[in-house]
Structure formats: C-alpha cells, structure tokens
Design a protein around this motif. Structure first.
Motif, PDB file in Angstrom:
ATOM      1  N   LEU A 114      -1.716  12.395   6.309  1.00  0.00           N
ATOM      2  CA  LEU A 114      -0.373  12.505   5.741  1.00  0.00           C
ATOM      3  C   LEU A 114       0.147  11.135   5.321  1.00  0.00           C
ATOM      4  N   VAL A 115       0.021  10.158   6.210  1.00  0.00           N
ATOM      5  CA  VAL A 115       0.502   8.807   5.901  1.00  0.00           C
ATOM      6  C   VAL A 115      -0.328   8.205   4.773  1.00  0.00           C
ATOM      7  N   SER A 116      -1.623   8.435   4.768  1.00  0.00           N
ATOM      8  CA  SER A 116      -2.472   7.897   3.695  1.00  0.00           C
ATOM      9  C   SER A 116      -2.062   8.448   2.336  1.00  0.00           C
ATOM     10  N   ARG A 117      -1.775   9.754   2.256  1.00  0.00           N
ATOM     11  CA  ARG A 117      -1.350  10.353   0.984  1.00  0.00           C
ATOM     12  C   ARG A 117      -0.004   9.784   0.530  1.00  0.00           C
ATOM     13  N   ALA A 118       0.908   9.605   1.475  1.00  0.00           N
ATOM     14  CA  ALA A 118       2.215   9.034   1.131  1.00  0.00           C
ATOM     15  C   ALA A 118       2.081   7.572   0.711  1.00  0.00           C
ATOM     16  N   GLU A 119       1.144   6.878   1.343  1.00  0.00           N
ATOM     17  CA  GLU A 119       0.868   5.483   0.981  1.00  0.00           C
ATOM     18  C   GLU A 119       0.331   5.388  -0.451  1.00  0.00           C
ATOM     19  N   LYS A 120      -0.591   6.281  -0.801  1.00  0.00           N
ATOM     20  CA  LYS A 120      -1.166   6.284  -2.155  1.00  0.00           C
ATOM     21  C   LYS A 120      -0.100   6.531  -3.219  1.00  0.00           C
ATOM     22  N   ARG A 121       0.932   7.288  -2.868  1.00  0.00           N
ATOM     23  CA  ARG A 121       2.043   7.535  -3.802  1.00  0.00           C
ATOM     24  C   ARG A 121       3.053   6.399  -3.809  1.00  0.00           C
ATOM     25  N   GLY A 122       2.838   5.410  -2.938  1.00  0.00           N
ATOM     26  CA  GLY A 122       3.745   4.264  -2.892  1.00  0.00           C
ATOM     27  C   GLY A 122       5.046   4.537  -2.166  1.00  0.00           C
ATOM     28  N   LEU A 123       5.059   5.573  -1.301  1.00  0.00           N
ATOM     29  CA  LEU A 123       6.291   5.954  -0.613  1.00  0.00           C
ATOM     30  C   LEU A 123       6.442   5.302   0.755  1.00  0.00           C
ATOM     31  N   VAL A 124       5.332   5.002   1.413  1.00  0.00           N
ATOM     32  CA  VAL A 124       5.359   4.390   2.744  1.00  0.00           C
ATOM     33  C   VAL A 124       4.329   3.276   2.810  1.00  0.00           C
ATOM     34  N   ARG A 125       4.480   2.457   3.826  1.00  0.00           N
ATOM     35  CA  ARG A 125       3.461   1.429   4.109  1.00  0.00           C
ATOM     36  C   ARG A 125       3.318   1.310   5.616  1.00  0.00           C
ATOM     37  N   ARG A 126       2.142   0.878   6.022  1.00  0.00           N
ATOM     38  CA  ARG A 126       1.885   0.608   7.436  1.00  0.00           C
ATOM     39  C   ARG A 126       2.042  -0.879   7.655  1.00  0.00           C
ATOM     40  N   ILE A 127       2.676  -1.215   8.759  1.00  0.00           N
ATOM     41  CA  ILE A 127       2.858  -2.624   9.112  1.00  0.00           C
ATOM     42  C   ILE A 127       2.442  -2.813  10.563  1.00  0.00           C
ATOM     43  N   PRO A 128       1.954  -3.991  10.896  1.00  0.00           N
ATOM     44  CA  PRO A 128       1.559  -4.229  12.290  1.00  0.00           C
ATOM     45  C   PRO A 128       2.768  -4.154  13.221  1.00  0.00           C
ATOM     46  N   SER A 129       2.547  -3.597  14.388  1.00  0.00           N
ATOM     47  CA  SER A 129       3.606  -3.543  15.387  1.00  0.00           C
ATOM     48  C   SER A 129       3.789  -4.928  15.985  1.00  0.00           C
ATOM     49  N   PRO A 130       5.025  -5.395  16.087  1.00  0.00           N
ATOM     50  CA  PRO A 130       5.234  -6.708  16.692  1.00  0.00           C
ATOM     51  C   PRO A 130       4.992  -6.699  18.205  1.00  0.00           C
ATOM     52  N   ASP A 131       4.974  -5.499  18.802  1.00  0.00           N
ATOM     53  CA  ASP A 131       4.826  -5.383  20.250  1.00  0.00           C
ATOM     54  C   ASP A 131       3.410  -5.089  20.712  1.00  0.00           C
ATOM     55  N   ASP A 132       2.583  -4.549  19.826  1.00  0.00           N
ATOM     56  CA  ASP A 132       1.229  -4.127  20.204  1.00  0.00           C
ATOM     57  C   ASP A 132       0.304  -4.395  19.026  1.00  0.00           C
ATOM     58  N   GLY A 133      -0.582  -5.353  19.181  1.00  0.00           N
ATOM     59  CA  GLY A 133      -1.486  -5.751  18.107  1.00  0.00           C
ATOM     60  C   GLY A 133      -2.403  -4.645  17.623  1.00  0.00           C
ATOM     61  N   ARG A 134      -2.613  -3.602  18.427  1.00  0.00           N
ATOM     62  CA  ARG A 134      -3.484  -2.495  18.017  1.00  0.00           C
ATOM     63  C   ARG A 134      -2.730  -1.410  17.270  1.00  0.00           C
ATOM     64  N   ALA A 135      -1.406  -1.398  17.382  1.00  0.00           N
ATOM     65  CA  ALA A 135      -0.610  -0.305  16.817  1.00  0.00           C
ATOM     66  C   ALA A 135      -0.038  -0.693  15.456  1.00  0.00           C
ATOM     67  N   VAL A 136       0.250   0.324  14.660  1.00  0.00           N
ATOM     68  CA  VAL A 136       0.926   0.114  13.381  1.00  0.00           C
ATOM     69  C   VAL A 136       2.195   0.957  13.341  1.00  0.00           C
TER      70      VAL A 136
END
Length: 157
Positions: free
Chosen positions: A80-102
């Motif tokens: 779901l997030v990948s499809r929304a990302e391809k449409r330019g609607l969302v982006r993933r960013i690194p979590s400032p609290d957990d280096g493994r999480a986005v």
C-alpha cells in the motif's frame, strides 16, 4: 422530581429498539462508505488509500502503527505504501528514535490531495446533515464518539 411530560423515560433497549439501532447504524455506514467510495474513485484512489491519507493528515506513524490502524498485515502495508509512494503521495523517512524503523508522511502532493478530499467529504457530510440543527449535529458527534471509544476499548474495529 417528576419526569418531564415531553420526555420518554430512560429504559434499557429492547430487541425492537436494538434492531432499529443496528439497522440505522448499518445504513448510515453504507451511506458514508458510498460517499467515500465515490470520492476515492473520482481521485483514482482505493478506499484503503483514502484511509491511509486520512491517517497521515496529522501524524507520521511508523509502518507497524499504520498496519494496526488499517488492519493490514506487514506485506499488505508495504504494498500500500509503495503504491502511494509511486504516485508521489507519501514518502518513507527514517525514524529518529529507531534506526531500523521508518515513518510514513505525506508529500506536498499528498497533502494537497488530502486537503481536497477532506474539503469534498466535509461538503458531502454538510449536505447529508443539513436537516439537523446545530444541537443535533453536536449530539450526533458525541454519540459517534462514544461508540468509537467503546469500540477501541473493546477491541472492535
């Protein structure tokens, strides 16, 4: 103090009252889902994408929180997030609290589309509730909030 003659006494709902409540809530759910479905279609979105954008309006949740809020498993959430990302609607960013999480956030285009959808939904609901007084709209809001709060506490979704 005697009961007001214009008010009915408070009583436990009987089977007929419960059936009427169930029927009314189900029909209202269908109505709102229909409005959401039409709006989603007009913007080439799925209902789950509309829900995603709605969640992201005022927060930047992690993928696990999003999956929980949407009732999706990890792979469905990723798609779901990948499809929304391809449409330019969302982006993933690194979590400032957990280096493994986005975290997931709206892009400017996603924020603009979400704003348009919100305004359209506001207009549709205003039309649907036009026959209600301000006090009745406030009461509907309180009652819906109680139902939603109870569902969250009870684990229903």
């Amino acid at each position: 103090m005697p009961a007001s003659p214009t008010r009915e006494p408070v009583r436990e709902p009987g089977v007929d009252e419960l059936s009427a409540t169930v029927d009314a809530l189900v029909q209202l759910s269908f109505l709102v889902q229909g409005v959401l479905g039409r709006m989603a279609s007009e913007h080439d979105l799925s209902l789950i994408q509309v829900r995603l954008l709605g969640i992201l309006r005022d927060r930047r949740p992690g993928m696990l929180e999003l999956a929980r809020l949407l009732g999706l498993d990890k792979s469905s959430m990723t798609g779901l997030v990948s499809r929304a990302e391809k449409r330019g609607l969302v982006r993933r960013i690194p979590s400032p609290d957990d280096g493994r999480a986005v975290l997931v956030e709206l892009t400017d285009a996603g924020r603009e589309l979400t704003g348009r959808c919100t305004a359209e939904m506001d207009g549709e609901i205003a039309t649907l509730t036009a026959s209600l007084t301000g006090a009745e709209r406030a009461q509907a809001t309180v009652l819906a909030g109680k139902i939603l709060s109870n569902a969250q506490v009870g684990g229903a979704s």
